[in-house]
Design an enzyme around this catalytic site. Structure first.
Site, PDB file in Angstrom:
ATOM      1  N   LEU A 274      -4.034  -9.642   0.438  1.00  0.00           N
ATOM      2  CA  LEU A 274      -4.650 -10.588   1.368  1.00  0.00           C
ATOM      3  C   LEU A 274      -6.026 -10.061   1.782  1.00  0.00           C
ATOM      4  CD1 LEU A 274      -1.624 -11.372   3.713  1.00  0.00           C
ATOM      5  CD2 LEU A 274      -2.503 -12.833   1.892  1.00  0.00           C
TER       6      LEU A 274
ATOM      7  N   ASN B  86       1.830  -0.513   5.235  1.00  0.00           N
ATOM      8  CA  ASN B  86       2.351  -0.841   3.909  1.00  0.00           C
ATOM      9  C   ASN B  86       3.306  -2.017   4.066  1.00  0.00           C
ATOM     10  OD1 ASN B  86       3.511  -0.847   1.315  1.00  0.00           O
ATOM     11  ND2 ASN B  86       4.987   0.739   1.867  1.00  0.00           N
TER      12      ASN B  86
ATOM     13  N   CYS C 102       0.835  -1.192   0.000  1.00  0.00           N
ATOM     14  CA  CYS C 102       0.000   0.000   0.000  1.00  0.00           C
ATOM     15  C   CYS C 102       0.873   1.246   0.000  1.00  0.00           C
ATOM     16  CB  CYS C 102      -0.912   0.030   1.228  1.00  0.00           C
ATOM     17  SG  CYS C 102      -2.049  -1.357   1.349  1.00  0.00           S
TER      18      CYS C 102
ATOM     19  N   GLY D  59      15.509 -11.498  -6.338  1.00  0.00           N
ATOM     20  CA  GLY D  59      16.756 -11.888  -5.688  1.00  0.00           C
ATOM     21  C   GLY D  59      17.471 -10.758  -4.988  1.00  0.00           C
TER      22      GLY D  59
END
Length: 644
Positions: A51, A72, A2, A357
């Site tokens: 989520l 966030n 966010c 990565g």
């Protein structure tokens, strides 16, 4: 993922202002917005739903609405924390990780951050105690900026949000610029904007009675080492990485992986494929110039794991997106940002969450400079008069090839760094290709030099090289990078360039469990016998094609040295020689002209310095001079080469 912002003010908080601040970071959360305003405090959130897509609207409060939070990031252990809190009698209204924060605060207060595992930046308002708590994750994956005055305190995920507040004026911070053009980042709390600061990684900030106080709650220590065999260390690291990647794959929306073709991202993508019961999505970019192109290696990994692979070749006219990248970064861009921005762009139509990565080099010693600084010690065994006469003449005969990490660059770096000692050597090595102290003396006007020239930028790094958190040279270099370049350069770029396309980027190597385990690995298993990232490559052998393990390190890079002599020559000359930084009395016009002439003439490869000045100029026009981004885009587009 966010965007958050807010303001505390003795004069009260205006709904319209809060909406404007949130609107400036809409790209961070295009799915929803939410506000909490009560007297002197206002909190705002822009949500990218990952989520609990339907009931996770922010801000979120506790049971009696006396504690509110905007958040966030991702909390990877939120389910276990939630279970503990339920057993303690707390009631939840959502399934989000955000709600865990308010209830955990009720139990732990400011120390709640010590129980969170994840990447985060949040602002929590305690109505009863009339205090504001800000926090940033341990390694700085999520950003958080602040501005303050006699009657107000503002915060936001990005500087552009703060600049919507009329109490915050955009002014250049010469001290920060002085450090930036040397180090490619701004260590500490300062930013390029006077009066705007960062909450440092691993810190909380508590605002009570209008007074902010910082507290460090975490830092890496490299002094306690594992007492395991090499094989046992490899097996433990392998298990930990699999477990960590699994936790980072939790999502209610589709996810994928950035795949550069290097060891770090390839290992993460491979572990994801190993775990997943269906083909994962992978995303790669490349360039036409073959000594910079990594697509063949990315394809090897994609083929081995049968991923759903997407790729794109970047052209020189990508320079046209520079103004947009600078806008999202709130500071000058970097060649590395090209890669992240471009791969994020082709990723967004397919997924909302992507693993990468990032941090592999800083955790496991992957950069050439780590080995280079050890080699210098052997080079210094040669008597100095021989190094400065015979050897220097030989080195000067090597012409610049304008290729990535050319032999000429490496030899000149080796010679210059042999003049430095201990911590100063590593600090100086990071500014060698950009503007060292003497190079800045040539660039600055006398007025600017009097203002900032007394400060040596490398001292920002030397303090970490000389601290007691690490003993071995390799560990001290790693610690210095973790405290400076990692949060304020690499992670800042990854966050902004993924968020520019409304994508959540996750970095398993930066999970605190992985970071702490890596710090406990003996330095001679990270850099062993001249082999960089030895221990990580040992783990990766179980997942990667042999060809990839044998290749030399490259990373996301672009042939800017070539482009500045050819396709981008006109653009750089016209913009740098009509620079607002020159007109404002910061830089000498002759210094820029001489640099361009030497580069185009093939005498000295100045591509890193030209890039810094070009980006700094565009940033200054947009954020300090106030030119609209559309005007700066036109300026660049008019002079950029036409795609073939």
């Amino acid at each position: 993922m966010c965007g958050i912002c807010g303001k505390w003010s003795l004069q009260g908080v205006d709904q319209e202002l809060l909406s404007e601040m949130a609107g400036a970071i809409r790209h961070r959360g295009p799915d929803d917005e939410g506000f909490y305003i009560n007297g002197n405090i206002g909190l705002a959130n822009r949500r990218l739903s990952i989520l609990d897509l339907h009931t996770g609207k922010q801000p979120i409060s506790n049971e009696d609405s006396t504690v509110w939070v905007v958040f966030n990031g991702e909390i990877y252990n939120h389910r276990s924390l939630r279970d503990d809190l339920l057993r303690s009698g707390h009631q939840f209204k959502t399934q989000t990780d955000t709600e865990v924060i308010v209830h955990l605060y009720e139990e732990e207060g400011e120390r709640l951050v010590e129980k969170l595992s994840g990447m985060f930046a949040f602002a929590l308002w305690d109505e009863k105690r009339q205090r504001l708590l800000l926090a940033r994750d341990r390694l700085g994956q999520k950003p958080l900026y602040t501005a303050e005055g006699p009657h107000f305190f503002s915060f936001a995920s990005e500087v552009k949000s703060l600049l919507k507040d009329p109490d915050v004026r955009p002014r250049l911070n010469p001290r920060a610029m002085h450090n930036y053009i040397s180090l490619r980042c701004i260590p500490g709390t300062e930013t390029l904007f006077e009066g705007i600061k960062k909450v440092p990684a691993g810190h909380t900030l508590l605002l009570e009675n209008g007074r902010p106080a910082l507290r460090k709650y975490w830092e890496l220590r490299y002094t306690q080492k594992l007492k395991l065999s090499e094989r046992e260390t490899i097996e433990q690291l392998k298990r930990l990485l699999i477990e960590t990647v699994r936790s980072h794959m939790i999502s209610d929306v589709p996810l994928g992986a950035f795949l550069s073709g290097g060891i770090d991202s390839s290992a993460i993508a491979s572990i994801m494929a190993f775990i997943s019961d269906r083909p994962i999505k992978t995303f790669s970019i490349g360039v036409d110039e073959q000594d910079f192109n990594e697509l063949p290696y990315a394809r090897l990994v994609a083929k081995r794991w049968r991923t759903e692979h997407h790729e794109m070749v970047v052209k020189p006219n990508l320079i046209e997106v520079l103004p947009e990248m600078i806008y999202h970064l709130d500071e000058p861009s970097d060649p590395f940002a090209f890669g992240v921005y471009s791969v994020a762009k082709i990723t967004r139509p397919h997924v909302k969450v992507v693993l990468g990565g990032d941090g592999g080099d800083e955790m496991f010693a992957g950069y050439d400079r780590y080995l280079g600084n050890k080699i210098i010690a052997y080079y210094c065994l040669i008597p100095r008069f021989l190094r400065k006469t015979v050897f220097k003449q030989i080195i000067n005969h090597f012409p610049d090839s304008y290729s990535y990490n050319s032999l000429a660059q490496k030899l000149r770096w080796l010679d210059a760094m042999s003049e430095k000692q201990a911590g100063a050597r590593y600090a100086e090595s990071l500014s060698f290709l950009r503007f060292g102290h003497e190079a800045k003396r040539e660039l600055y006007t006398d007025e600017l030099w009097r203002e900032v020239g007394g400060a040596d930028s490398t001292e920002c790094l030397t303090q970490f090289m000389e601290c007691d958190n690490a003993r071995d040279l390799v560990d001290r270099m790693l610690y210095t990078d973790v405290m400076t370049r990692l949060p304020e350069h690499l992670l800042m770029i990854v966050d902004r360039m993924t968020m520019a396309h409304s994508i959540e980027g996750r970095s398993p190597y930066l999970d605190e469990r992985v970071a702490e385990f890596a710090a406990s690995i003996p330095a001679n298993l990270k850099l062993k016998g001249g082999k960089l990232k030895y221990i990580l490559k040992a783990v990766a052998r179980d997942f990667l094609p042999p060809e990839l393990l044998r290749r030399r390190k490259q990373g996301f890079s672009f042939p800017l040295a070539y482009w500045f002599r050819n396709e981008l020559k006109q653009l750089t000359e016209e913009i740098l020689l009509s620079s607002s930084m020159i007109d404002r009395g910061y830089f000498k016009r002759g210094a820029s002209a001489r640099m361009l002439e030497e580069h185009v003439g093939g005498r000295i490869d100045h591509n890193y310095r030209i890039w810094v000045l070009l980006n700094l100029e565009l940033w200054h026009r947009m954020f300090i001079e106030g030119e609209k981004i559309e005007r700066v885009q036109e300026l660049v587009a008019e002079r950029a080469p036409v795609a073939a």
